[in-house]
Design a protein around this motif. Structure first.
Motif, PDB file in Angstrom:
ATOM      1  N   HIS A 355     -93.818 -41.804  -1.513  1.00 16.84           N
ATOM      2  CA  HIS A 355     -94.485 -42.911  -2.193  1.00 16.84           C
ATOM      3  C   HIS A 355     -95.494 -43.609  -1.280  1.00 16.84           C
ATOM      4  N   CYS A 356     -95.173 -43.731   0.004  1.00 10.81           N
ATOM      5  CA  CYS A 356     -96.042 -44.444   0.949  1.00 10.81           C
ATOM      6  C   CYS A 356     -96.996 -43.511   1.694  1.00 10.81           C
ATOM      7  N   HIS A 357     -96.908 -42.194   1.403  1.00 14.91           N
ATOM      8  CA  HIS A 357     -97.777 -41.209   2.050  1.00 14.91           C
ATOM      9  C   HIS A 357     -97.587 -41.204   3.573  1.00 14.91           C
ATOM     10  N   ILE A 358     -96.334 -41.230   3.979  1.00 12.59           N
ATOM     11  CA  ILE A 358     -95.980 -41.120   5.395  1.00 12.59           C
ATOM     12  C   ILE A 358     -94.875 -40.088   5.528  1.00 12.59           C
ATOM     13  N   SER A 359     -94.581 -39.712   6.753  1.00 11.01           N
ATOM     14  CA  SER A 359     -93.522 -38.728   6.971  1.00 11.01           C
ATOM     15  C   SER A 359     -92.160 -39.363   6.757  1.00 11.01           C
ATOM     16  N   ALA A 360     -91.165 -38.516   6.478  1.00 13.35           N
ATOM     17  CA  ALA A 360     -89.802 -39.017   6.295  1.00 13.35           C
ATOM     18  C   ALA A 360     -89.270 -39.633   7.581  1.00 13.35           C
ATOM     19  N   ARG A 361     -89.688 -39.103   8.724  1.00 17.14           N
ATOM     20  CA  ARG A 361     -89.233 -39.641  10.008  1.00 17.14           C
ATOM     21  C   ARG A 361     -89.742 -41.068  10.209  1.00 17.14           C
ATOM     22  N   VAL A 362     -91.025 -41.290   9.906  1.00 18.62           N
ATOM     23  CA  VAL A 362     -91.575 -42.642  10.026  1.00 18.62           C
ATOM     24  C   VAL A 362     -90.924 -43.574   9.010  1.00 18.62           C
ATOM     25  N   ALA A 363     -90.717 -43.088   7.796  1.00 16.19           N
ATOM     26  CA  ALA A 363     -90.067 -43.910   6.772  1.00 16.19           C
ATOM     27  C   ALA A 363     -88.657 -44.294   7.203  1.00 16.19           C
ATOM     28  N   ALA A 365     -87.564 -44.597  10.239  1.00 14.99           N
ATOM     29  CA  ALA A 365     -87.586 -45.473  11.413  1.00 14.99           C
ATOM     30  C   ALA A 365     -88.140 -46.858  11.106  1.00 14.99           C
ATOM     31  N   GLU A 366     -89.094 -46.968  10.164  1.00 16.93           N
ATOM     32  CA  GLU A 366     -89.828 -48.225  10.024  1.00 16.93           C
ATOM     33  C   GLU A 366     -89.757 -48.860   8.641  1.00 16.93           C
ATOM     34  N   MET A 367     -89.460 -48.096   7.585  1.00 16.59           N
ATOM     35  CA  MET A 367     -89.607 -48.627   6.230  1.00 16.59           C
ATOM     36  C   MET A 367     -88.287 -48.875   5.503  1.00 16.59           C
ATOM     37  N   MET A 368     -87.179 -48.406   6.048  1.00 20.21           N
ATOM     38  CA  MET A 368     -85.904 -48.544   5.338  1.00 20.21           C
ATOM     39  C   MET A 368     -85.531 -50.010   5.155  1.00 20.21           C
ATOM     40  N   GLY A 369     -85.721 -50.808   6.212  1.00 24.75           N
ATOM     41  CA  GLY A 369     -85.393 -52.222   6.118  1.00 24.75           C
ATOM     42  C   GLY A 369     -86.275 -52.957   5.127  1.00 24.75           C
ATOM     43  N   PHE A 370     -87.564 -52.613   5.106  1.00 27.80           N
ATOM     44  CA  PHE A 370     -88.492 -53.259   4.185  1.00 27.80           C
ATOM     45  C   PHE A 370     -88.107 -52.983   2.737  1.00 27.80           C
ATOM     46  N   PHE A 371     -87.784 -51.738   2.416  1.00 24.97           N
ATOM     47  CA  PHE A 371     -87.400 -51.415   1.043  1.00 24.97           C
ATOM     48  C   PHE A 371     -86.039 -52.008   0.705  1.00 24.97           C
ATOM     49  N   GLY A 372     -85.198 -52.214   1.711  1.00 25.21           N
ATOM     50  CA  GLY A 372     -83.953 -52.924   1.465  1.00 25.21           C
ATOM     51  C   GLY A 372     -84.203 -54.357   1.027  1.00 25.21           C
ATOM     52  N   LEU A 373     -85.192 -55.012   1.640  1.00 24.85           N
ATOM     53  CA  LEU A 373     -85.563 -56.370   1.242  1.00 24.85           C
ATOM     54  C   LEU A 373     -86.144 -56.390  -0.173  1.00 24.85           C
ATOM     55  N   LEU A 374     -86.943 -55.388  -0.512  1.00 25.33           N
ATOM     56  CA  LEU A 374     -87.498 -55.314  -1.867  1.00 25.33           C
ATOM     57  C   LEU A 374     -86.394 -55.168  -2.906  1.00 25.33           C
ATOM     58  N   LEU A 375     -85.378 -54.380  -2.594  1.00 25.39           N
ATOM     59  CA  LEU A 375     -84.281 -54.184  -3.545  1.00 25.39           C
ATOM     60  C   LEU A 375     -83.474 -55.469  -3.736  1.00 25.39           C
ATOM     61  N   VAL A 392     -77.309 -44.266  -6.741  1.00 30.35           N
ATOM     62  CA  VAL A 392     -76.392 -45.354  -6.403  1.00 30.35           C
ATOM     63  C   VAL A 392     -76.137 -45.385  -4.901  1.00 30.35           C
ATOM     64  N   GLU A 393     -75.924 -44.208  -4.307  1.00 32.59           N
ATOM     65  CA  GLU A 393     -75.647 -44.141  -2.871  1.00 32.59           C
ATOM     66  C   GLU A 393     -76.839 -44.601  -2.047  1.00 32.59           C
ATOM     67  N   GLU A 394     -78.053 -44.249  -2.488  1.00 29.88           N
ATOM     68  CA  GLU A 394     -79.250 -44.655  -1.750  1.00 29.88           C
ATOM     69  C   GLU A 394     -79.475 -46.163  -1.838  1.00 29.88           C
ATOM     70  N   ILE A 395     -79.209 -46.736  -3.008  1.00 25.16           N
ATOM     71  CA  ILE A 395     -79.337 -48.190  -3.153  1.00 25.16           C
ATOM     72  C   ILE A 395     -78.338 -48.902  -2.252  1.00 25.16           C
ATOM     73  N   ALA A 396     -77.097 -48.408  -2.245  1.00 23.54           N
ATOM     74  CA  ALA A 396     -76.069 -49.025  -1.394  1.00 23.54           C
ATOM     75  C   ALA A 396     -76.436 -48.922   0.078  1.00 23.54           C
ATOM     76  N   LEU A 397     -77.001 -47.784   0.484  1.00 28.05           N
ATOM     77  CA  LEU A 397     -77.395 -47.609   1.888  1.00 28.05           C
ATOM     78  C   LEU A 397     -78.487 -48.609   2.266  1.00 28.05           C
ATOM     79  N   LEU A 398     -79.495 -48.765   1.425  1.00 26.39           N
ATOM     80  CA  LEU A 398     -80.597 -49.670   1.736  1.00 26.39           C
ATOM     81  C   LEU A 398     -80.168 -51.133   1.698  1.00 26.39           C
ATOM     82  N   LEU A 399     -79.190 -51.446   0.855  1.00 27.04           N
ATOM     83  CA  LEU A 399     -78.702 -52.814   0.785  1.00 27.04           C
ATOM     84  C   LEU A 399     -77.641 -53.106   1.839  1.00 27.04           C
TER      85      LEU A 399
END
Length: 513
Positions: A355-363, A365-375, A392-399
């Motif tokens: 979705h962000c046009h970046i690699s999974a490794r960068v996502a 390392a840097e974007m998991m927390g941000f998307f957790g805040l969005l959720l 469900v598992e991915e939502i729980a992980l990010l939250l």
């Protein structure tokens, strides 16, 4: 010479004929006798130990001695959950026509892996808990079984057979076959067997059928490989640096795997004074392994192997006596336990990366927390979860919570509703094609009017009459003159929302935020 393999011809038919593992045989027999008094607490046993020490032979001999029928599922069978339930599961529930018990034997139970055996471990765990018939699992590595499976069964260890026992068995077979075995030949084969009676008999038969001269064992003797447990013992407890290096090269283990074995067992052998020096040598070996991974220069493996074997052994100053139970690396066990969580993390990172046009490794390392805040945002959270189709598992992980919490369930359900609404909207748009819904003046019913290629509605002369199909009787009737409507959504009772048409005529998506 007969064409029959000696390992089958001289397979034990009674438990007392099983060589070298008297204690294990006694435990098996006691477990089998408990079935005569009803269903025991442990309905299944695991016979584990090195290959060629008589595990399968003991299981077959037990069935013969107890008068049980047996059904065997070996490594060549597909051991999916369906196959195990169909074959072994059915056999464990049904009695024979004669009323005798049936012994279910599952060979190589520690080698369930890949897509061919998917679900097999869980099905096996369920089988041993619910079986009404005795079950025997056979494994080389006891810790290769899942923890629930080990807890539900009784483990019986088979040890390597001594060299003297193997030599005695070969002499008896040579006497029965009237073969010209010399003491030197038997001694040489026994030395190279490594406690594996099956391999020793295969080597003996191959040597004698090769028309060799007395005392010569050329093709019959196999190149025996040291087991990992023996290798670790020679490295950590031995005193010959050259032997420590050689044993590492004789293993079927890469230095990448061997270093984990040494790391796990080093504290059990080395005292406090030597432990720091031992780990210092091991860390240097890890440096070389890192260079191998970065440079893809596998010639550096020899330096890593030298440091983790001879280097670690040379760091020991004090010898520790007594029996030391060497164990497999706990790192592998932890990796296996967290495999599911890592797969969920990687799956979420891939979706974010696309979705962000970046690699999974960068996502990751840097974007998991941000998307957790969005959720966590009540308004944007469901839209983000729907847009990226989080599970469900991915939502729980990010939250940072568990998948079973109400918050996760509520967010997931809201996202699924949005996905369903968007799907319905797309279906309606596709069904309508390039047509636009307007309000018919004289009947108050919606009427579809074709658009031109440029997207604007077809122009008709003022006061013209269009034809409309009545949905009730299917007849065609005049639609009357068009009447302008300032706010169609107000007439239809709709509130202004993100889905209403914009000024440019584009229908906004539910995921536009």
């Amino acid at each position: 010479m007969t064409a029959t393999k000696w390992t089958e011809k001289y397979r034990p038919r009674r438990l007392k004929e099983v060589l070298g593992n008297g204690k294990a045989v006694s435990e098996m027999e006691a477990w089998a006798r408990s079935w005569e008094r009803g269903v025991p607490e442990k309905r299944a046993v695991v016979l584990y130990g090195p290959p060629g020490v008589g595990k399968t032979s003991a299981a077959l001999a037990l069935a013969e001695e107890m008068g049980w029928d047996e059904i065997e599922m070996n490594a060549s069978d597909s051991r999916t959950a369906t196959a195990i339930q169909k074959v072994a599961g059915a056999a464990s529930k049904m009695t024979t026509f004669s009323g005798r018990k049936r012994l279910v034997i599952l060979d190589e139970a520690d080698n369930l892996y890949g897509s061919a055996d998917r679900g097999g471990s869980a099905a096996m765990s369920k089988l041993v808990r619910e079986t009404d018939q005795p079950v025997v699992l056979i494994a080389n590595d006891y810790y290769g079984l899942s923890k629930p499976l080990r807890e539900a069964t009784m483990g019986i260890a088979f040890r390597r057979i001594t060299k003297g026992t193997i030599a005695s068995a070969m002499r008896e077979i040579c006497r029965a076959e009237e073969a010209g075995c010399t003491p030197e030949m038997i001694e040489e084969i026994a030395d190279n067997s490594g406690g594996d009676l099956r391999s020793a008999l295969n080597d003996l038969q191959a040597a004698l059928e090769g028309a060799l001269h007395p005392g010569e064992v050329a093709t019959g003797v196999r190149d025996a490989k040291s087991s990992i447990f023996d290798a670790v013992a020679k490295i950590l407890r031995g005193s010959n640096l050259g032997e420590a290096v050689k044993v590492a090269w004789s293993l079927d283990e890469s230095p990448e795997d061997l270093i984990h074995w040494i790391d796990e067992n080093l504290p059990t052998v080395y005292g406090t004074a030597d432990l720091a020096a031992g780990y210092d040598r091991l860390s240097r070996a890890d440096v070389f392994l890192g260079r191998v991974r970065r440079r893809q220069n596998y010639g550096l493996w020899r330096y890593a192997s030298f440091m983790m074997t001879a280097g670690v052994q040379a760091a020991r100053r004090e010898k520790k006596g007594g029996y030391v139970p060497f164990r497999p690396p706990s790192y592998w066990r932890r990796m296996g336990q967290t495999k599911g969580a890592r797969q969920v993390r990687d799956s979420a990172a891939k979706k974010i990366g696309r979705h962000c046009h970046i690699s999974a490794r960068v996502a990751r390392a840097e974007m998991m927390g941000f998307f957790g805040l969005l959720l966590k945002d009540q308004k944007k959270g469901p839209r983000v979860a729907a847009l990226l189709e989080f599970t469900v598992e991915e939502i729980a992980l990010l939250l940072g919570t568990k998948p079973t919490t109400k918050k996760v369930a509520k967010l997931y359900e809201a996202a699924q509703e949005m996905i369903e609404e968007e799907r319905v909207s797309q279906i309606e748009e596709a069904w309508g094609g390039s047509q636009k819904v307007e309000v018919a003046g004289h009947r108050g019913r919606p009427r579809r009017q074709d658009k031109t290629r440029s997207g604007a509605p077809d122009e008709r002369p003022s006061g013209s009459i269009s034809m409309e199909i009545d949905p009730e009787d299917g007849k065609t009737e005049p639609a009357g003159e068009d009447e302008p409507v300032e706010n169609p959504s107000a007439d239809l009772g709709q509130d202004s929302d993100p889905t209403e048409p914009e000024k440019d005529g584009r229908q906004r998506s539910l995921f536009d935020f």
